[in-house]
Write a protein that holds these residues in place. Structure first.
Motif: not given
Length: 304
Positions: A66, A70, A72-77, A81, A84
């Motif tokens: 998961c 996230a 790869r999709k650049q969903w995190l700030s 990031r 993570s």
């Protein structure tokens, strides 16, 4: 700290690093010192046949998958990031129970000189898992160090690495089973100390990202075509306008880079100073081949 990354130590860096170091030391102090060596069949029951161990490994794989999606999709700030990347790298390298089981099989084989364990798939599964976790964790860590400063990434990585090792040791390998209550509490208090250190480092995550000025230089393929120098734009040697060359038809003769003047010159003098084939540059009428003959002054294009 790395000077070229413009790293600056703050109070949160010092406190967070200190908490992680203290927690790491006390997890070793309060851990159960009874290091049990498992046989291959005991390892199979402990790792692959216990519901607790299987659930732990499945949940860990799901969480890593998961987080990877996230990322790869650049969903995190940017702040989340960096944390993570460090946590995933630390968790993947913190699953030391694979390596511990493999070392146990090797120890048993050497002590008993019995190779029966190597006829089963368990040693090879453990080897693949240990190597795969280290390699993939290195990829995440390298990516994190390319985007964030070392004082931030290394602390997050080490904290996650030690926490994952402690958690997997208790849940999967049951290393704290049978320990007294006070030892169990102090052990997990030490793990909590590591987590608190990671949270303090998190407060400095806003300044942890590497400035774009320190990124690697662009490749030549990334430079726009109009900005690339063409072959004609590259000057080789002295510019033509700077050379002391007389115009065609002018009365100047250049011999060995020195202008001889505008009068008539004896042929013998030219043969002595500027022999044929020496690279003599003559602007105007070429010299005659008869010795002693003088070269008359040739008027320029503007002469009457």
């Amino acid at each position: 700290t790395l000077h070229w990354q413009n790293e600056h130590l703050t109070k949160n860096h010092i406190r967070g690093t200190a908490l992680v170091a203290v927690g790491a030391v006390f997890t070793s102090v309060f851990a159960n010192v009874d290091n049990k060596v498992y046989s291959v069949r005991e390892l199979e029951e402990q790792l692959f046949l216990r519901a607790t161990s299987v659930c732990y490994m499945l949940l860990e794989l799901l969480a890593i998958a998961c987080v990877n999606v996230a990322l790869r999709k650049q969903w995190l700030s940017p702040q989340v990031r960096g944390i993570s990347l460090g946590v995933v790298a630390g968790v993947l390298m913190g699953n030391v129970f694979f390596l511990k089981g493999l070392i146990g099989i090797i120890t048993t084989t050497v002590s008993s000189w019995n190779f029966e364990a190597w006829t089963r798939p368990t040693p090879y599964v453990l080897t693949s898992a240990a190597i795969g976790g280290a390699v993939v964790g290195h990829i995440f860590m390298r990516k994190g160090l390319g985007e964030y400063k070392g004082v931030f990434m290394v602390t997050i990585f080490e904290g996650a690495h030690i926490t994952a090792a402690c958690l997997s040791g208790c849940v999967v390998m049951e290393e704290m089973a049978g320990a007294p209550y006070w030892q169990y509490v102090l052990y997990w208090a030490s793990v909590l100390c590591i987590v608190l250190g990671m949270l303090l480092i998190n407060l400095a995550a806003n300044e942890a990202q590497i400035d774009s000025n320190f990124q690697k230089a662009p490749r030549s393929d990334d430079i726009p075509l109009e900005d690339k120098p063409t072959r004609r734009e590259v000057a080789i040697g002295r510019p033509l306008e700077d050379m002391e060359v007389g115009a065609i038809g002018s009365p100047s003769i250049i011999c060995k880079g020195v202008e001889l003047g505008e009068a008539s010159w004896p042929r013998s003098k030219l043969d002595e100073d500027c022999p044929i084939g020496s690279g003599t540059v003559v602007c105007g009428r070429p010299a005659t081949s008869n010795p002693g003959e003088t070269i008359p002054r040739i008027p320029g294009p503007n002469a009457n």
